[in-house]
Design an enzyme around this catalytic site. Structure first.
Site, PDB file in Angstrom:
ATOM      1  N   GLY A 121      83.935 -31.332 125.847  1.00  0.00           N
ATOM      2  CA  GLY A 121      82.781 -30.437 125.930  1.00  0.00           C
ATOM      3  C   GLY A 121      83.213 -29.033 125.576  1.00  0.00           C
ATOM      4  O   GLY A 121      84.410 -28.743 125.421  1.00  0.00           O
ATOM      5  N   LEU A 122      82.241 -28.138 125.443  1.00  0.00           N
ATOM      6  CA  LEU A 122      82.516 -26.751 125.059  1.00  0.00           C
ATOM      7  C   LEU A 122      83.360 -26.047 126.115  1.00  0.00           C
ATOM      8  O   LEU A 122      83.386 -26.450 127.288  1.00  0.00           O
ATOM      9  CB  LEU A 122      81.196 -25.993 124.880  1.00  0.00           C
ATOM     10  N   SER A 123      84.016 -24.990 125.694  1.00  0.00           N
ATOM     11  CA  SER A 123      84.777 -24.161 126.625  1.00  0.00           C
ATOM     12  C   SER A 123      83.831 -23.606 127.685  1.00  0.00           C
ATOM     13  O   SER A 123      82.744 -23.120 127.363  1.00  0.00           O
ATOM     14  CB  SER A 123      85.422 -23.012 125.839  1.00  0.00           C
ATOM     15  N   GLY A 124      84.195 -23.716 128.942  1.00  0.00           N
ATOM     16  CA  GLY A 124      83.376 -23.182 130.025  1.00  0.00           C
ATOM     17  C   GLY A 124      82.319 -24.140 130.526  1.00  0.00           C
ATOM     18  O   GLY A 124      81.554 -23.817 131.436  1.00  0.00           O
ATOM     19  N   ALA A 125      82.272 -25.360 129.961  1.00  0.00           N
ATOM     20  CA  ALA A 125      81.248 -26.323 130.395  1.00  0.00           C
ATOM     21  C   ALA A 125      81.533 -26.860 131.792  1.00  0.00           C
ATOM     22  O   ALA A 125      80.625 -27.279 132.498  1.00  0.00           O
ATOM     23  CB  ALA A 125      81.157 -27.482 129.402  1.00  0.00           C
ATOM     24  N   GLY A 126      82.822 -26.866 132.186  1.00  0.00           N
ATOM     25  CA  GLY A 126      83.162 -27.366 133.529  1.00  0.00           C
ATOM     26  C   GLY A 126      84.161 -28.496 133.522  1.00  0.00           C
ATOM     27  O   GLY A 126      84.343 -29.171 134.553  1.00  0.00           O
ATOM     28  N   LYS A 127      84.820 -28.720 132.416  1.00  0.00           N
ATOM     29  CA  LYS A 127      85.744 -29.861 132.309  1.00  0.00           C
ATOM     30  C   LYS A 127      86.883 -29.741 133.319  1.00  0.00           C
ATOM     31  O   LYS A 127      87.193 -30.686 134.043  1.00  0.00           O
ATOM     32  CB  LYS A 127      86.342 -29.930 130.892  1.00  0.00           C
ATOM     33  N   THR A 128      87.514 -28.575 133.375  1.00  0.00           N
ATOM     34  CA  THR A 128      88.668 -28.383 134.261  1.00  0.00           C
ATOM     35  C   THR A 128      88.245 -28.504 135.716  1.00  0.00           C
ATOM     36  O   THR A 128      88.925 -29.155 136.519  1.00  0.00           O
ATOM     37  CB  THR A 128      89.304 -27.008 133.999  1.00  0.00           C
ATOM     38  N   SER A 132      88.571 -30.888 122.759  1.00  0.00           N
ATOM     39  CA  SER A 132      88.654 -32.047 121.841  1.00  0.00           C
ATOM     40  C   SER A 132      87.380 -32.157 121.014  1.00  0.00           C
ATOM     41  O   SER A 132      86.579 -33.080 121.174  1.00  0.00           O
ATOM     42  CB  SER A 132      88.946 -33.347 122.581  1.00  0.00           C
TER      43      SER A 132
END
Lengths: 200, 450
Positions: free
Chosen positions: A11-18, A85
């Protein structure tokens, strides 16, 4: 050894993946799984240090993360990747290599992540200070058939996390906590059968 | 055989193990000598049939878990069919998710080897693996007992049954026997079907009807005048037929094994540990008719869980713990052990040994281990019932488990001289299939693989 698999956040940067990756990591450790998180930002300071953001470098970065995830998964570890990714073909290449691969698409519209701008990068990217920034000046290719989709613009992180855990249980990749093995009726049945054989 | 050939042969090698729950070595020797089990007689001739020791306690949930993990109860965490939750007297029933050591089929799966595992106790609910698994006792729901779920329609067609209905033994022995034979027929059918249809490197098929038969009708085995003596032998003739069918269908390069999780012997008396603890002042309950150890009264210093486990009510470990760790704990253990060892019935000692936990358990899960474990002499079946009004009596059961008369067979000569232990089977399977035995496994391979 418990069966390993790879949980691949995209997903986009800042979407919440981490954020979601670490919530899932905490829960799986509680359930006695071996877990490792490969976070895109962290990986770029060690395993992929020196790589840039050209297509070639992004592909190399993802292939490296995928390689490590594969090694971990086949040794009974739940490998969690949390990197943008952005290219579908490379994600699919990693999927084919690993096999036990669960893709989690953390959807969030560009305008929402840009407004959040948790790392201050979107403002810089939109001002032209950061070239080749995913979503702004570089593509993001959505997954077509991810196993799990969550939406951080419409769900709280707790809701998204619950979706992920529940789906992993449904797919048989993780087990429900021990206390939920027997319903009350089943527990009564177990008791009855043990009593019948003189074990209680 | 050259190095390449041996390597190639090891890569393609398979193992088949037929488990017979509760079948004593001495019974198999008797039946292979007297013509009841002619297939076993010829199979045994070509390999090594040995008497085997099993886990302490010698109860199926613990013993089968030792079998399939090669590890000690303090490594795998299954000390019995029931246990108490941490910091509590609340009873729970350990299941496959409580098993903390890897199963032999998981280790094989990580090496790309596929397993078929049928009816091994303490594998419920079925966990995903590389292969097929149908859980054994105490499986209650066929859907949760089967992996992968795609196998369910096949099991339905084969009319597979998880377990005999033990309530029938209290209705009529005839009805009970019919049920045992019925479950066995369907079990055999399923074992043979999956044996032929599935790809596998390890195939385990376990029969638990033997144990049910023995619990209720062991006297039929030992008494030639017993009404059901012939029926008992007929059951073993059918078991022998299954052994022959499997053995004669073995693919090339396959090692055939057999084992049980304990033996059986005749019950003279059932002995109630909690009654003894109460009578000696170590234990009391909050009600006159307690239903479980959860009704333990304050001030109790020890309690027992089925079958042979005694727990000291330690301060800091249990909510109403009163015994201080250290000197008081050690002194109490010694006192209880000495008291139990003095128990006699008609001039016979009830107990062979009373072990301290550290004598029999070794591993990271010692904290939940019982503090004392008793090993009885033949004839005395030790029980953890809480509501008994006498120290000893008899009930419907005529057979009890034994710890030292299980069996192990391998279709090879050259077995180690030492008496096999059930923990040795998993490492032996791994070595047969060319897979390294993980460090820390309690058991060791039974053959020299150098």
């Amino acid at each position: 050894m418990q069966k390993g698999f790879t949980l691949w956040f995209t997903g986009l940067s800042g979407a919440g993946k981490t954020t979601l990756a670490h919530m899932v990591e905490t829960e799986l450790r509680k359930r006695n799984y071996k877990v490792e998180v490969l976070d895109g930002d962290v990986v770029r300071t060690n395993l992929s240090k020196g790589l840039g953001f050209s297509k070639e470098d992004r592909d190399t970065n993802i292939r490296r993360i995928g390689f490590v995830c594969h090694l971990l998964s086949r040794n009974g570890v739940v490998a969690i990747s949390a990197a943008i990714s952005p290219y579908r073909a490379i994600r699919d290449e990693v999927r084919a290599q690993i096999g036990d691969f669960v893709e989690v698409y953390v959807r969030c519209p560009l305008e929402v992540v840009a407004a959040r701008d948790v790392k201050g990068l979107y403002a810089k990217a939109m001002a032209g200070e950061i070239p080749a920034f995913t979503g702004v000046s570089d593509p993001y290719e959505e997954p077509l058939n991810p196993e799990i989709v969550v939406d951080s613009s419409t769900q709280t992180k707790e809701e998204s996390y619950a979706v992920i855990i529940s789906r992993l249980e449904e797919l048989g990749y993780i087990l429900k906590p021990e206390t939920e093995v027997y319903s009350e009726d089943e527990e009564e049945e177990v008791k009855r059968r043990l009593e019948e054989l003189g074990y209680l | 055989m050259g190095l390449f050939d041996r390597f190639k042969s090891q890569r393609e090698r398979k193992v088949v193990l037929i488990g017979l729950d509760g079948t004593p070595y001495t019974l198999l020797r008797q039946y292979s000598a007297d013509g009841t089990m002619p297939n076993l007689a010829r199979i045994a001739e070509a390999g090594s049939l040995r008497q085997m020791d099993v886990s302490i306690p010698e109860v199926s949930s613990t013993s089968w878990t030792c079998f399939y993990t090669g590890s000690n109860p303090a490594q795998h965490g299954i000390y019995g069919f029931l246990d108490v939750q941490p910091n509590s007297y609340k009873i729970y029933f350990p299941n496959s998710r409580n098993v903390k050591a890897p199963a032999v089929w998981d280790i094989l799966g990580n090496h790309g080897k596929r397993s078929v595992v049928i009816n091994v106790p303490e594998t419920y609910p079925a966990k995903p693996l590389n292969g097929v698994l149908i859980s054994g006792f105490v499986a209650t729901d066929i859907k949760k007992a089967t992996y992968p779920p795609e196998l369910l329609p096949t099991l339905s067609e084969l009319q597979y049954r998880l377990d005999p209905d033990a309530t029938k033994a209290r209705e009529s022995k005839e009805v009970f026997l019919e049920d045992i034979f019925d479950v066995f027929e369907k079990r055999q059918r399923t074992i043979l079907h999956l044996f032929e249809q599935e790809k596998w490197s390890l195939f385990i098929g376990t029969v638990t009807e033997t144990d049910r038969l023995h619990h209720f009708m062991w006297d039929a085995a030992t008494d030639a005048q017993h009404k059901y003596h012939d029926a008992f032998r007929e059951f073993y003739r059918r078991v022998d037929k299954l052994l022959g069918e499997v053995y004669d269908r073995l693919p090339a390069e396959t090692t055939f094994m057999m084992c049980s999780d304990h033996g059986f012997t005749k019950i003279e008396q059932q002995v109630y540990l909690n009654y003894w603890l109460k009578s000696q002042g170590y234990l009391s309950f909050t009600s006159e008719q307690p239903r479980s150890i959860e009704e333990i009264a304050p001030g109790s210093r020890a309690f027992a869980l089925d079958p042979t486990r005694i727990y000291i009510n330690l301060k800091g470990k249990y909510p109403q713990g009163v015994v201080e760790p250290g000197a008081e704990y050690e002194q109490l253990r010694r006192e209880i052990a000495d008291g139990l060892l003095s128990l006699e019935h008609n001039g016979h000692k009830v107990l062979q040994r009373v072990f301290m936990k550290e004598e029999v358990f070794h591993g990271p899960l010692m904290e939940q281990a019982p503090d004392l474990i008793v090993l009885s002499n033949y004839g005395f079946d030790i029980k953890g019932a809480v509501n008994k009004q006498v120290l000893m009596d008899t009930e419907i059961f005529t057979g009890m488990h034994t710890q030292d008369d299980a069996h192990f067979f391998i279709s090879r000569k050259g077995l180690s001289e030492r008496k096999p232990h059930i923990c040795d089977i998993a490492p032996t399977i791994l070595k047969e299939l060319g897979v390294a035995v993980p460090a820390g496994m309690a058991g060791t391979p039974l053959l020299n693989y150098e």
